[in-house]
Design a protein around this motif. Structure first.
Motif, mmCIF file in Angstrom:
data_model
loop_
_atom_site.group_PDB
_atom_site.id
_atom_site.type_symbol
_atom_site.label_atom_id
_atom_site.label_comp_id
_atom_site.label_asym_id
_atom_site.label_seq_id
_atom_site.Cartn_x
_atom_site.Cartn_y
_atom_site.Cartn_z
ATOM 1 N N UNK A 81 55.080 39.728 61.557
ATOM 2 C CA UNK A 81 53.865 40.504 61.805
ATOM 3 C C UNK A 81 52.712 39.553 62.132
ATOM 4 N N UNK A 82 52.666 38.471 61.337
ATOM 5 C CA UNK A 82 51.625 37.463 61.608
ATOM 6 C C UNK A 82 51.829 36.864 62.998
ATOM 7 N N UNK A 83 53.078 36.510 63.297
ATOM 8 C CA UNK A 83 53.371 35.882 64.590
ATOM 9 C C UNK A 83 52.906 36.757 65.760
ATOM 10 N N UNK A 84 53.305 38.038 65.732
ATOM 11 C CA UNK A 84 52.952 38.900 66.863
ATOM 12 C C UNK A 84 51.452 39.130 66.944
ATOM 13 N N UNK B 31 50.946 28.353 73.220
ATOM 14 C CA UNK B 31 51.690 28.413 71.962
ATOM 15 C C UNK B 31 50.819 28.905 70.806
ATOM 16 N N UNK B 32 51.397 29.793 70.005
ATOM 17 C CA UNK B 32 50.686 30.381 68.862
ATOM 18 C C UNK B 32 50.172 29.325 67.885
ATOM 19 N N UNK B 33 50.842 28.187 67.820
ATOM 20 C CA UNK B 33 50.500 27.187 66.795
ATOM 21 C C UNK B 33 49.054 26.713 66.910
ATOM 22 N N UNK C 298 46.356 37.756 69.960
ATOM 23 C CA UNK C 298 44.961 37.307 69.998
ATOM 24 C C UNK C 298 44.247 37.419 68.668
ATOM 25 N N UNK C 299 44.998 37.761 67.610
ATOM 26 C CA UNK C 299 44.348 37.952 66.316
ATOM 27 C C UNK C 299 44.514 36.773 65.360
ATOM 28 N N UNK C 300 44.915 35.623 65.873
ATOM 29 C CA UNK C 300 45.052 34.453 64.998
ATOM 30 C C UNK C 300 43.688 33.948 64.577
#
Lengths: 95, 259, 332
Positions: free
Chosen positions: C282-285, C124-126, C290-292
């Motif tokens: 855009x942030x989500x994708x 999960x992105x979170x 892998x750019x979080x």
């Protein structure tokens, strides 16, 4: 980088005195002693158990799904095995 | 509002003893927290955290008793968060850094055997509250010992690498073993009253148990050399100050705050 | 939702008339809400989708230990430390339940972990956002676990038996997580200093949008949803779940006396739901790609723990093998 994972054990827990052991899931462990430890850590964190069984997963023999009808439909007709099949007068129906 | 003051460090003999028991648990429990998300396998992640939970729970029982006896200690959080390293009374073995998994298990097992033997005697302490706290703790500690014992054997007997690492871990930690069996005047007065166990008796039992385990693990029991002491009197190794700085940082940054 | 954008490998939902007898019988069982069990026949794509979804869910639980572990050593009181340790431990346990469920589909945990470690599998992105103050422990419990629970409660009815049973167990255990998180925030808001109240609002400001992103892309850009719903692997769409979450969360936000960082958030009398602003996709994708802020550090830590632990796992296995050989020699 990968090392073979520890073998899988199925875990059965008796939750209260007088009940049967019930399947709750599985754990990875190197041997039965370790499986008991890991099952204790994982499946009894909330006071769920009074006894644990662990069984190597690869030693379980299961009935095949294709055989389901052959194995389990016959008893459906045998309603005489159930008490409700026998009609008794109200006076003795608590039997 | 509690002020950010130094906690009283003049304890009577019994509170000194209670705080030593509490601090052993606090400090080792905190070290185990540092393993979070670093364990060698998921099953151990759960197990290490369980042990840490047990130790903090036991520490809280001891601390509550110390606070009951001496109101100047405020409460169990203040006494945990506001004492500096010079006021912590745990044994040096408990504060040693985690190192690798063998270091952690060696440290833990040697302490667990001591802890279990000590608690067993404390269950019959002349002091009823001490006996009750010990009785509650011992069930957990018996399990800790069983688990760490199994790991000492697995690593000792496992592979060449693990054998070497476990042997090195034992050799390294051994200098902190002697302190577990030393008693100062305060503690000896409690022994005389039947409150605390005589560590001389425990030392020989400890030796028998540990040597049997090490034999099973194909490990060599290190020679008794010079012992590092001082933890029980508040003189620690350097790592403790850093560990406490981290543990206490949030509490100390907000004096009097309720969490 | 701990599983986002799970690929089904199916472009359009297959019509029943195109299916063979086996698959029609399978779909009939799905339709009548009967559970599919490990040994039952199932379409290959169903199996693969399940492995992806369940393992992504498991990976999320495991990586999710890290942002909370970040504050474990600094918890402000013993009580809070015990609660947090118990919660992190639950997450590790839930990861294990889920890996077990995935393993019933014929894929080993080691293989699944390899996919995580090599970046092939997602989580999960979170969990790629940092936890920057203690109130984050509250906000993670309340918002992140809250969002997960919305999804997981419904997943208890998912069509695959072992997954469904794992979810039942997880939901039962997780009910305390969200309450624990909320209570951390409530205590800071009701009894805290101004600095503590500011921490709470700061945590909500940072974690609000990432929590909404947990449900995955909007339905119109979620090509896999239709098939997953047909198979009853998923039971509601991303947007439906997101709306449920927002509707139940806003009253709780008001009790705290905090605000959400969304000027468009308002009650809509006509729809009976809250309207809310546009999510920064855009942030989500980018986080997914892998750019979080924490992607690299989270994965590196996980890989490091696994590699550093290899000798321990090998040693334990070697010892067990020796013991078995000894026992066998005794018998012979």
């Amino acid at each position: 980088m990968s090392t073979a994972d520890w073998p899988l054990f199925e875990v059965f827990i008796r939750s209260r005195h007088g009940l049967s052991h019930k399947h709750v899931g599985s754990v990875h462990a190197v041997d039965a002693t370790n499986a008991l430890e890991n099952a204790r850590e994982l499946y009894t964190r909330r006071n769920e158990g009074t006894s644990i069984w662990v069984v190597p997963s690869n030693t379980i023999t299961a009935s095949a799904p294709e055989q389901k009808d052959a194995l389990f439909t016959s008893p459906v007709d045998k309603i005489y095995r159930h008490p409700s099949f026998y009609e008794l007068p109200a006076a003795v129906d608590k039997m | 509002m509690t002020a950010l003051t130094q906690i009283n460090s003049n304890h009577d003999a019994l509170n000194t003893y209670i705080l030593r028991m509490a601090d052993n648990n606090l400090v080792l429990g905190q070290r185990l927290c540092e393993w979070c998300a670093n364990a060698p396998i998921l099953e151990e992640e759960t197990a290490l955290m369980n042990t840490s939970l047990d130790l903090f729970g036991q520490a809280r029982n001891w601390l509550n008793y110390a606070v009951d006896r001496d109101a100047s200690l405020q409460d169990c959080d203040a006494v945990t968060m506001l004492r500096d390293e010079r006021s912590y009374l745990n044994m040096l073995i408990c504060e040693q850094p985690n190192g690798n998994f063998a270091d952690t298990m060696a440290r833990h097992y040697l302490f667990d055997v001591w802890h279990r033997l000590t608690l067993e005697v404390l269950c019959n302490s002349a002091n009823e509250t001490v006996a009750a706290i010990a009785a509650k703790s011992i069930l957990e500690v018996r399990y800790h010992e069983q688990r760490t014992r199994n790991w000492v054997i697995r690593l000792g007997d496992g592979t060449e690498v693990s054998h070497q690492r476990m042997q090195t871990a034992l050799d390294d930690i051994w200098t902190y073993v002697g302190e577990m069996f030393t008693q100062d005047e305060a503690e000896l007065s409690l022994v005389a009253q039947g409150v605390a166990p005589d560590q001389q008796t425990i030392a020989s039992q400890w030796r028998d148990i540990v040597s049997a385990t090490l034999a099973e693990a194909t490990l060599t029991m290190p020679e008794d050399g010079y012992s590092q002491m001082g933890g029980k009197q508040g003189e620690h190794t350097e790592g403790l100050g850093i560990m406490l700085a981290e543990m206490q940082s949030l509490y100390r940054a907000h004096p009097g705050a309720v969490w | 939702m701990y599983a986002q954008m799970v690929e089904t490998g199916v472009k359009t939902v297959k019509d029943r008339s195109e299916m063979g007898a086996e698959e029609q019988a399978f779909m009939a069982r799905i339709d009548e809400e009967s559970k599919i069990e490990p040994q039952d026949w199932m379409p290959d794509a169903y199996r693969k989708t399940l492995v992806r979804q369940i393992s992504q869910h498991a990976h999320s639980e495991i990586i999710g230990m890290q942002p909370e572990g970040n504050w474990l050593t600094r918890a402000p009181t013993i009580k809070r430390k015990l609660q947090l340790a118990a919660k992190i431990q639950d997450e590790c346990g839930h990861g294990q339940y889920l890996y077990s469920a995935a393993e019933t589909l014929g894929v080993g945990r080691d293989e699944l972990l390899d996919q995580l470690h090599t970046g092939k599998a997602k989580y999960s992105s979170i969990f790629n956002y940092p936890t920057l103050n203690w109130a984050d422990m509250g906000a993670v419990g309340w918002l992140v676990d809250g969002a997960a629970i919305v999804n997981q409660v419904i997943l208890q009815r998912t069509s695959y038996g072992p997954y469904s049973r794992a979810m039942v167990r997880i939901c039962k255990e997780e009910s305390f997580h969200q309450r624990q998180g909320y209570e951390i925030l409530l205590t800071m808001m009701e009894k805290g200093t101004q600095a503590q109240k500011d921490m709470v609002q700061d945590a909500i400001n940072r974690l609000w949008w990432p929590s909404l992103m947990m449900f995955g892309p909007n339905d119109d850009s979620s090509p896999n949803t239709a098939q997953s719903l047909e198979w009853k692997i998923k039971r509601k769409t991303n947007d439906e779940l997101r709306q449920m979450f927002i509707d139940q969360t806003i009253p709780q936000l008001e009790v705290l006396g905090c605000t959400a960082p969304d000027p468009d958030l308002k009650w809509n009398e006509a729809t009976g739901h809250y309207d809310f602003g546009e999510i920064n996709w855009e942030e989500f994708f980018n986080v997914i790609k892998g750019n979080g802020p924490c992607n690299k550090q989270r994965l590196a830590k996980k890989v490091n723990a696994h590699e550093q632990g290899a000798w321990v796992r090998e040693a334990a296995m070697a010892h067990a093998t020796k013991q078995q050989a000894k026992a066998a020699a005794k018998v012979a």
